[in-house]
Design an enzyme around this catalytic site. Sequence first.
Site, mmCIF file in Angstrom:
data_model
loop_
_atom_site.group_PDB
_atom_site.id
_atom_site.type_symbol
_atom_site.label_atom_id
_atom_site.label_comp_id
_atom_site.label_asym_id
_atom_site.label_seq_id
_atom_site.Cartn_x
_atom_site.Cartn_y
_atom_site.Cartn_z
ATOM 1 N N GLU A 31 -7.142 -1.326 8.876
ATOM 2 C CA GLU A 31 -7.508 -2.700 9.193
ATOM 3 C C GLU A 31 -8.462 -2.708 10.378
ATOM 4 O O GLU A 31 -8.651 -1.695 11.059
ATOM 5 C CB GLU A 31 -6.263 -3.510 9.540
ATOM 6 C CG GLU A 31 -5.515 -2.965 10.759
ATOM 7 C CD GLU A 31 -4.223 -3.707 11.023
ATOM 8 O OE1 GLU A 31 -4.309 -4.906 11.322
ATOM 9 O OE2 GLU A 31 -3.148 -3.077 10.934
ATOM 10 N N ASN B 78 -8.815 -4.958 13.855
ATOM 11 C CA ASN B 78 -8.248 -5.990 14.716
ATOM 12 C C ASN B 78 -9.368 -6.629 15.522
ATOM 13 O O ASN B 78 -10.027 -5.971 16.330
ATOM 14 C CB ASN B 78 -7.193 -5.392 15.650
ATOM 15 C CG ASN B 78 -5.935 -5.015 14.901
ATOM 16 O OD1 ASN B 78 -5.446 -5.779 14.065
ATOM 17 N ND2 ASN B 78 -5.409 -3.845 15.176
ATOM 18 N N GLU C 42 0.855 -1.180 0.000
ATOM 19 C CA GLU C 42 0.000 0.000 0.000
ATOM 20 C C GLU C 42 0.893 1.232 0.000
ATOM 21 O O GLU C 42 2.069 1.160 0.387
ATOM 22 C CB GLU C 42 -0.940 0.011 1.209
ATOM 23 C CG GLU C 42 -0.251 0.124 2.553
ATOM 24 C CD GLU C 42 -1.222 0.031 3.720
ATOM 25 O OE1 GLU C 42 -2.374 -0.410 3.508
ATOM 26 O OE2 GLU C 42 -0.838 0.388 4.846
ATOM 27 N N ARG D 96 -9.783 -8.387 18.100
ATOM 28 C CA ARG D 96 -9.262 -8.834 19.391
ATOM 29 C C ARG D 96 -9.086 -7.623 20.295
ATOM 30 O O ARG D 96 -9.340 -6.485 19.904
ATOM 31 C CB ARG D 96 -7.911 -9.513 19.205
ATOM 32 C CG ARG D 96 -6.924 -8.606 18.453
ATOM 33 C CD ARG D 96 -5.526 -9.139 18.458
ATOM 34 N NE ARG D 96 -4.630 -8.428 17.552
ATOM 35 C CZ ARG D 96 -4.044 -7.271 17.815
ATOM 36 N NH1 ARG D 96 -4.275 -6.652 18.964
ATOM 37 N NH2 ARG D 96 -3.245 -6.690 16.931
#
Length: 617
Positions: A272, A274, A185, A276
């Site tokens: 992104e 995550n 990217e 978690r």
Amino acid sequence: MIQTLLVANRGEIACRIIRTCRELGIRTVAVHSDADENALHARVADTAVRLPGAAPAETYLRGDLIVKAALSAGADAVHPGYGFLSENPDFARAVLDAGLTWIGPSPEAIEAMASKTRAKDLMGIVPLAEADVTEADLPVLVKAAAGGGGRGMRIVRRLEELSAALKSARAEALSAFGDGEVFLERYLEHGRHVEVQVLADTHGTIWMLGTRDCSLQRRHQKVIEEAPAPGISEVLTSDMYALAVQAVCAVAYEGAGTVEFLVADGRAHFLEMNTRLQVEHPVTEAVFGIDLVAEQIRVSEGHALEKDPPRARGHAIEARLYAEDPAHGWAPQAGTLHHLAVPDGVRLDTGYTDGDPIGVHYDPMLAKVVAHAPTRAEALRKLAGALERTELHGPLTNRDLLVRSLRHEEFRSGHTDTGFYDRHLGELTESAPDPLAPLAAALADAHGRSRFGGWRNLPAQPQVKRYELAGQEYEVRYRHTRTGFSAEGVRVVRADARLVVLEVDGVARKFTVTRHGDQVYVNSTHLTALPRFPDPTAQHAPGSLLAPMPGTVVRIAEGLTEGATVQAGQGLIWLEAMKMQHQISAPVTGTLSALHAKAGQQVEPGMLLAVVQETSS
């Protein structure tokens, strides 16, 4: 209701999850590698299970062994923490298939977001293709599709460097996450790393728990984080919230998660999601007054969230304390943590206690220190002061860097970006050793050894001690007198084995002294006591390349042999330590006169790897 929970992790996050479980009345099961048999997380859990047959670096990636451990220990739930298998959909499925409760989102949601390439596709973002990269696209970022923490990431500024960067990033990602997929990217040089904490239940309620700024990073790994992100407009915050809700709804997300953005030019670029708990979750907990681990457990039990989240109050800042050398490529350090104590008033999350070894197999983070206050300025001052007063005896750490970073004018202004350390690392790591520290160490060591057995007419001869401090050798001279100790230019107010008080120009300063073997700690200054008579054979030839850390030689430069001509700065040897690869380069242009390192070799700090003989001018 969950009665017994297995923590499929280690270190700080395992201890943190166990702490919440105790408060909720839930029994806990720890798992550990052979290297972690006596680790804190294994000691504080109600039950500990050894994971057999795997190398330490791979142990916590063995989902089959972890599920077996949960069943054999009578656990009815598994919490993955962060890292390792926390974003592995196959592991989540294995836990559920075994009849256990999974503390996290569904395997389908993890699968959709676990690969950053698939997540971008889900959000309508098309990554660069390797074959399509041109000079106009540079710089670009090579990024691991799985996992995070800066592993498997490389910045490429020249097209001819792309192939090598892809190769090394794939190798590092495969070692860290068991998945070597990477993607490209565009790299935004002056962006800010801002993220949104989300929490969603199984009844359709979604909480947006504010923003966090995580822009201070080294090697693409966060160092200092804070909540809320300073200087973010309401409009930009609303935009990020909308994208976060889009991501949550796209995969029917449940539990705690984080949506990450790079903020540049007044826009938020999706990075992104995550799926978690994040390392930096304590700053959100402090601001919102909640326990995210407890909320994760409640959601997994089917409880509904309140309609509206709690109100945010004040500002929180977290600093990650690493065993590493920021001035020399952030090289990880190993050894014994003799002592760690932070002042009252701040939160300490750690996986270590006094006397624990810091090994080479895992991330070198020792602890997280968190300060919460009504305003950002107060939180900054509180955290910097606490870190400065922290008693820390053991391997070299980034503590001084953290204190200077928190007090740096650019960071205090709230307008910094991910290039902060690229611009300021030199000034932040400049050595400014305390000139009185060696004297304080010498006087503390001399206390108790003094024996004024009888009166002498002649003055005492000066005593001499030598110390190494910040790479420099210091020689200290002092005298025993009938009234105590004396030294030139200083009045010795007090000197015993633990406390020395020295007065200079009417100002008295206190020095707390602790000694562990030849390592001496004077306040926050770390010295090494040198022998009275140095060993003249303990020298290396000029141009010697020594292992800066314990680790494994994973690669030798292609075609490199003794007698080869090398250029200053050319990568010669690559070591892997704590899941990261570290390049050892030629210090000068010259001839490789000796090459001792071999691929696969285990090395210890100071081991001779190669010698480069400089070309005479």
